[in-house]
Design a protein around this motif. Structure first.
Motif, PDB file in Angstrom:
ATOM      1  N   VAL B 484     109.209 159.725  22.197  1.00  0.00           N
ATOM      2  CA  VAL B 484     110.363 159.411  22.998  1.00  0.00           C
ATOM      3  C   VAL B 484     109.191 159.118  24.690  1.00  0.00           C
ATOM      4  N   GLY B 485     108.567 159.663  24.586  1.00  0.00           N
ATOM      5  CA  GLY B 485     106.976 159.513  26.047  1.00  0.00           C
ATOM      6  C   GLY B 485     106.140 158.479  25.444  1.00  0.00           C
ATOM      7  N   LEU B 486     106.163 158.723  23.976  1.00  0.00           N
ATOM      8  CA  LEU B 486     105.062 157.460  23.942  1.00  0.00           C
ATOM      9  C   LEU B 486     105.115 156.500  23.634  1.00  0.00           C
ATOM     10  N   ALA B 487     106.253 156.035  23.197  1.00  0.00           N
ATOM     11  CA  ALA B 487     107.293 154.527  23.490  1.00  0.00           C
ATOM     12  C   ALA B 487     107.747 154.021  24.735  1.00  0.00           C
ATOM     13  N   GLY B 488     107.386 155.183  25.729  1.00  0.00           N
ATOM     14  CA  GLY B 488     106.913 154.570  27.161  1.00  0.00           C
ATOM     15  C   GLY B 488     108.315 154.902  27.221  1.00  0.00           C
ATOM     16  N   VAL B 489     109.259 155.938  27.280  1.00  0.00           N
ATOM     17  CA  VAL B 489     110.374 156.536  28.379  1.00  0.00           C
ATOM     18  C   VAL B 489     110.146 157.058  29.696  1.00  0.00           C
ATOM     19  N   SER B 490     111.106 156.582  30.725  1.00  0.00           N
ATOM     20  CA  SER B 490     110.686 157.111  31.606  1.00  0.00           C
ATOM     21  C   SER B 490     110.918 158.232  31.670  1.00  0.00           C
ATOM     22  N   ARG B 491     110.986 159.826  31.951  1.00  0.00           N
ATOM     23  CA  ARG B 491     111.348 161.163  33.040  1.00  0.00           C
ATOM     24  C   ARG B 491     112.346 160.329  34.166  1.00  0.00           C
ATOM     25  N   ARG B 492     113.531 161.413  34.259  1.00  0.00           N
ATOM     26  CA  ARG B 492     114.419 161.157  34.690  1.00  0.00           C
ATOM     27  C   ARG B 492     115.203 160.071  34.750  1.00  0.00           C
ATOM     28  N   LEU B 493     115.316 158.974  33.709  1.00  0.00           N
ATOM     29  CA  LEU B 493     116.375 158.066  34.014  1.00  0.00           C
ATOM     30  C   LEU B 493     117.548 158.972  33.137  1.00  0.00           C
ATOM     31  N   PHE B 494     119.257 157.910  33.738  1.00  0.00           N
ATOM     32  CA  PHE B 494     119.959 158.678  33.948  1.00  0.00           C
ATOM     33  C   PHE B 494     120.751 158.287  32.542  1.00  0.00           C
ATOM     34  N   ASP B 495     120.259 157.473  31.890  1.00  0.00           N
ATOM     35  CA  ASP B 495     120.602 156.935  30.469  1.00  0.00           C
ATOM     36  C   ASP B 495     120.342 157.486  29.818  1.00  0.00           C
ATOM     37  N   GLY B 496     118.572 157.886  29.717  1.00  0.00           N
ATOM     38  CA  GLY B 496     117.623 158.128  28.350  1.00  0.00           C
ATOM     39  C   GLY B 496     117.171 156.891  27.851  1.00  0.00           C
ATOM     40  N   GLY B 497     117.336 155.988  28.609  1.00  0.00           N
ATOM     41  CA  GLY B 497     116.585 154.900  27.571  1.00  0.00           C
ATOM     42  C   GLY B 497     117.695 153.967  27.816  1.00  0.00           C
ATOM     43  N   ALA B 498     118.728 154.558  27.391  1.00  0.00           N
ATOM     44  CA  ALA B 498     119.542 153.495  26.507  1.00  0.00           C
ATOM     45  C   ALA B 498     119.391 151.724  27.229  1.00  0.00           C
ATOM     46  N   SER B 499     119.031 151.753  29.185  1.00  0.00           N
ATOM     47  CA  SER B 499     118.873 150.475  28.655  1.00  0.00           C
ATOM     48  C   SER B 499     118.149 148.924  28.562  1.00  0.00           C
ATOM     49  N   TYR B 500     116.967 149.829  27.761  1.00  0.00           N
ATOM     50  CA  TYR B 500     115.344 149.788  28.074  1.00  0.00           C
ATOM     51  C   TYR B 500     116.074 148.581  26.188  1.00  0.00           C
ATOM     52  N   ASP B 501     114.928 147.871  26.274  1.00  0.00           N
ATOM     53  CA  ASP B 501     115.175 146.880  25.165  1.00  0.00           C
ATOM     54  C   ASP B 501     114.111 147.894  24.390  1.00  0.00           C
ATOM     55  N   PHE B 502     112.731 147.903  24.731  1.00  0.00           N
ATOM     56  CA  PHE B 502     111.380 148.624  24.524  1.00  0.00           C
ATOM     57  C   PHE B 502     112.216 150.223  23.244  1.00  0.00           C
ATOM     58  N   ALA B 503     112.645 150.683  24.299  1.00  0.00           N
ATOM     59  CA  ALA B 503     113.688 152.116  23.961  1.00  0.00           C
ATOM     60  C   ALA B 503     114.530 152.545  23.045  1.00  0.00           C
TER      61      ALA B 503
END
Lengths: 196, 596, 98
Positions: B484-503
């Motif tokens: 997940v981290g290598l895909a670029g998802v930041s830490r401390r995101l409230f939704d775990g990356g759900a609002s980002y396309d790349f995630a």
């Protein structure tokens, strides 16, 4: 159950437990004040303009305080030396003067602070005042702590002199080490804050 | 052979002076004996039990977070409504609450859970016994240290109940966000001051005890590796914590006295200029925080290395490989740990010289780390391995710590850190070292020393029922974090990356990790049952059920006040297992010389 | 550190150190009134303070006759003191070039 080397020195280290304990504590205090001096450097170099100490602070009063604290350091070590000479009366005298000097130091500091507050010179006003109050405030808390221990050794703690004079002498020496350290910090605080 | 006459514990020690312990002969009341005891064993158990409770609580916090990460925005049935409308309206988590949980999970696990258990618990209980000492050098200071920790813990827990909730600026409390945060942050700062005080008192005690109270014959290179690990750890705590204490005072000044130590000039928040005079430096907070927090991570791992070393030597029936190299590595690691901290700050705009300096020191520090791990692995070669529960946890520690350590390497190089900083990759890295790393080592220690503390063995069957699911689930939580981290998802995101396309392609891992987390919780049930049941019903054992060589096994199980019926003496090194020509596969340190 | 002659000698040392510290205090205040350029003022003030501090540490705190273990602990501490003092400053003065 006895803990070994509380008073007697362990042969291979040449030290008793309390002596090592107090030096370790002082080492941690060096790091504490080190971080605060680092803060001073960061604030000063980051400020557009930094006032020279004597334009805001009271140098004559602080010089008196420096003399008071250094004198109290001498009386502190004399208190210990008196115990080594088995002169309990002199110990009481010198330790008493040390504690009184502590009161003197705090009194002058209280006067300084009150005057600053009265003029509206608060820590929130600029970073010079912020680091001034923090450094001298924390130093002042250490003075109070040292005085409390010294007062205990002057008063109720002195009972130990009758049952274990060597142990009591070591305790006075260790308290003295803390007191000298407090003096040492002030020796640097005074020129850094007030004179530069 | 389990209990012995207490009167024999008053046997005179060689070289002891007449220091009378108060209340030594009069029977102690309940409070003095159990609550305000100055006995290192009682204090150690208090630390361990309190630490375990906080570990459980911190785990609960993150399990709550994992619901939000697996099912962003969905209401949590039944439990969700317990948190009130201010935190979980309709059972659905607010971002502020997520931040609260995150900041407090980190704070509680590190400062209230792992270190109190690893250092306060194991260090206090085992160290004097392994040194052959009657107690710590300063028993009353030991007591003060525990209660300071307790007060810090209460302060941290109480902070959940103030208006605005607990700290929510990360366990790292970066300024200016933390300076502007609600009153929970002030309580966090006061809590930290209590905890740091506890730590300082404890570290002084450990160092003096190790230097001064070693039994006759216990020279430096006859010390068990566990003692060396605790000694270096204590130096780290002693010298690294004070700058954080100073920083805490400075942040309190900013919050309560309105100073601007960390508040830059011209700061505007939500369109409004903040009411601060400015001139401060937010990076100063980061420097002072990480000056502690980096050595802190070695505080988290070194006691674990200590425990694993003891358990491995004992269960391979072989001496440790490279004992001396391991000891020198400890000191080198300890020293280097003070000059790597800004590898947490590569993104703060530092110049290339600074970045080069810190990445170099960081690469260098991996050398003693690898030396330690490799020595432990090579120690297994040619051993007669006993696969009991402590050994299983100790063995698992090795590859788990390996993964944690290796994944740290790209983070320590300033260029490679660029895509990884502040992503889930970092969370995966540090959890590998501290969760399947340190926590597994701590479990090994609990199973290993439980018989010494209680006189009874924990069930090995329940132990294995604890170990295997834990190993599987814990990897299930943290391995996907690298993906997940290598895909670029930041830490401390409230939704775990759900609002980002790349995630989107990696989001399903969030559910996988959450199920693993809840599975890990279930896997602890055998441990909890085992722990409490064995206190009263475990198999009774004698002084040395593991046929071990170090001095703590000379004491009765459990040891009385004063520890040893006759003062022990060390006659040989700490790991004399399978010595050629000797009968039996071990010769304890405390056994007098045999006629040759 | 046992005999009376030893203690007497030490007490004489303490008095000498005290007088020196008083003199140095007056010197440092006098220098400050000269309003020297900042780098020189800083250097002089720190030199005097270091001498004063050294005297307090060596004689009042008996460091001059202390044991190796204490020297080691303090030596390492002083090294770390300089790290925490200077590295944030270095980072501040050497930012990334954009």
């Amino acid at each position: 159950m006895e803990i070994p080397y509380t008073v007697a020195e362990r042969p291979d280290t040449g030290l008793n437990n309390g002596k090592i304990g107090i030096w370790l504590f002082l080492a941690s205090e060096v790091m504490l004040f080190g971080a605060l001096f680092a803060t001073y450097l960061m604030m000063r170099t980051g400020a557009a303009v930094w006032p020279r100490g004597d334009t805001i602070l009271n140098v004559p009063l602080a010089t008196v305080n420096t003399i008071v604290l250094i004198s109290s350091s001498v009386t502190m070590v004399m208190a210990w030396a008196s115990l080594k000479r088995h002169d309990f009366g002199k110990f009481r005298l010198f330790m008493g003067i040390t504690i009184l000097c502590g009161f003197g130091f705090l009194g002058i500091k209280a006067f300084e602070y009150a005057h600053k507050f009265h003029e509206g010179l608060l820590p929130s006003k600029n970073t010079f005042l912020a680091i001034y109050f923090t450094l001298t405030g924390l130093h002042g808390l250490h003075v109070i702590g040292g005085m409390a221990v010294n007062a205990y050794l002057w008063g109720p703690g002195a009972k130990l002199w009758k049952t274990d004079p060597e142990h009591f002498t070591n305790r006075v020496e260790n308290s003295g080490l803390f007191w000298h350290f407090v003096d040492l910090v002030w020796i640097f605080l005074f020129p850094v804050l007030y004179l530069l | 052979m389990s209990t012995t006459a207490t009167e024999a514990a008053h046997a005179p020690h060689g070289g002891a002076d007449e220091h009378h312990d108060h209340g030594d002969h009069a029977p102690l009341g309940f409070l003095r004996k159990y609550v305000f005891s100055t006995d290192h064993k009682v204090i150690g158990i208090w630390y361990a039990v309190t630490g375990l409770c906080f570990l459980f609580f911190g785990f609960c916090l993150v399990m709550l977070m994992r619901w939000q990460l697996a099912f962003p925005g969905r209401a949590l049935p039944w439990i969700g409504h317990l948190f009130g409308e201010a935190r979980m309206p309709g059972g659905s988590m607010l971002p502020e609450f997520y931040n609260e949980l995150g900041a407090m999970h980190g704070t509680i696990m590190v400062f209230l859970g792992v270190v109190p258990l690893a250092v306060g618990g194991f260090g206090n209980f085992v160290l004097p016994l392994q040194l052959g000492a009657p107690d710590m050098a300063f028993p009353k200071i030991n007591l003060a240290s525990y209660w300071s920790y307790f007060l810090g813990g209460v302060t941290m827990l109480a902070s959940f109940f103030v208006p605005g909730g607990a700290a929510q600026s990360g366990w790292t409390s970066y300024a200016p966000l933390s300076v502007l945060a609600g009153s929970g942050q002030t309580m966090w700062l006061f809590g930290m001051i209590f905890l740091i005080t506890s730590s300082l008192l404890g570290s002084i005690n450990f160092i003096v005890t190790t230097v001064q109270l070693r039994a006759p014959g216990l020279s430096w290179f006859r010390l068990p590796f566990f003692c060396w690990a605790q000694l270096v750890t204590s130096f780290l705590l002693l010298l690294a914590f004070p700058p954080l204490e100073a920083a805490g005072v400075l942040q309190l000044m900013d919050r309560l006295a309105g100073s601007s130590f960390f508040m830059p000039s011209g700061l505007v928040v939500s369109g409004q200029a903040v009411a601060y005079s400015g001139g401060g430096n937010p990076l100063l907070w980061q420097h002072l925080f990480w000056f502690l927090a980096h050595p802190e991570v070695y505080v988290l791992i070194l006691p674990a290395f200590g425990i694993v070393a003891e358990v491995i030597a004992n269960n391979t029936r072989k001496p440790l490989f490279g004992y001396k190299i391991m000891v020198y590595s400890l000191w080198f690691l300890g020293f280097m740990s003070f000059i790597v901290w800004a590898h947490h700050m590569f993104f703060t705009g530092m110049g290339t010289t600074m970045a080069a300096f810190f990445q170099t020191t960081t690469m260098i520090i991996s050398i003693p780390s690898v030396a330690l791990l490799t020595s432990l692995i090579i120690s297994l070669w040619g051993g007669s391995i006993r696969f009991n529960t402590p050994m299983l946890f100790a063995l698992a520690f090795l590859p788990m710590f390996g993964i944690g350590g290796l994944t740290g390497l790209p983070l320590g190089l300033s260029a490679a850190d660029i895509p990884l900083h502040d992503t889930y990759y970092v969370i995966g890295h540090f959890h590998y070292v501290v969760a399947p790393g340190t926590l597994f080592a701590l479990f090994a220690g609990i199973y290993y020393w439980f018989p010494k503390a209680t006189g009874r063995m924990m069930s090995d069957r329940l132990g294995k029922l604890h170990f295997w699911p834990s190993l599987v689930f814990i990897n299930g939580i943290f391995m996907p974090m690298f993906i997940v981290g290598l895909a670029g998802v930041s830490r401390r995101l409230f939704d775990g990356g759900a609002s980002y396309d790349f995630a989107q392609p990696v989001l399903h891992w969030n559910r996988f990790m959450s199920y693993s987390a809840w599975g890990l919780a279930l896997a602890q049930i055998p441990f909890i049952i085992n722990f409490f049941w064995s206190i009263k019903h475990g198999k009774k054992v004698d002084d040395n059920p593991w046929q071990a060589t170090t001095l703590e096994w000379a004491a009765p199980s459990p040891p009385p006040h004063g520890n040893f019926t006759t003062p022990p003496e060390a006659h040989r090194g700490p790991y004399e297992y399978s010595v050629p020509g000797h009968p039996g596969d071990y010769t304890p340190q405390f056994l007098a010389e045999r006629a040759s | 550190m046992g005999s009376h002659a030893d203690i007497d000698r030490q007490v004489r040392t303490y008095i000498m150190v005290f007088i020196t510290l008083m003199v140095l205090t007056l010197i440092t205040v006098t220098i400050s009134r000269l309003h020297l350029p900042v780098p020189m003022a800083v250097a002089l003030a720190l030199v005097v303070a270091t001498i004063k501090g050294g005297l307090v540490a060596s004689y009042f705190m008996h460091l001059i006759s202390e044991r190796k273990f204490i020297y080691w602990v303090l030596g390492v501490t002083v090294a770390f003191f300089f790290f925490v003092l200077l590295i944030p400053l270095w980072a501040h003065f050497e930012p990334i070039k954009v």
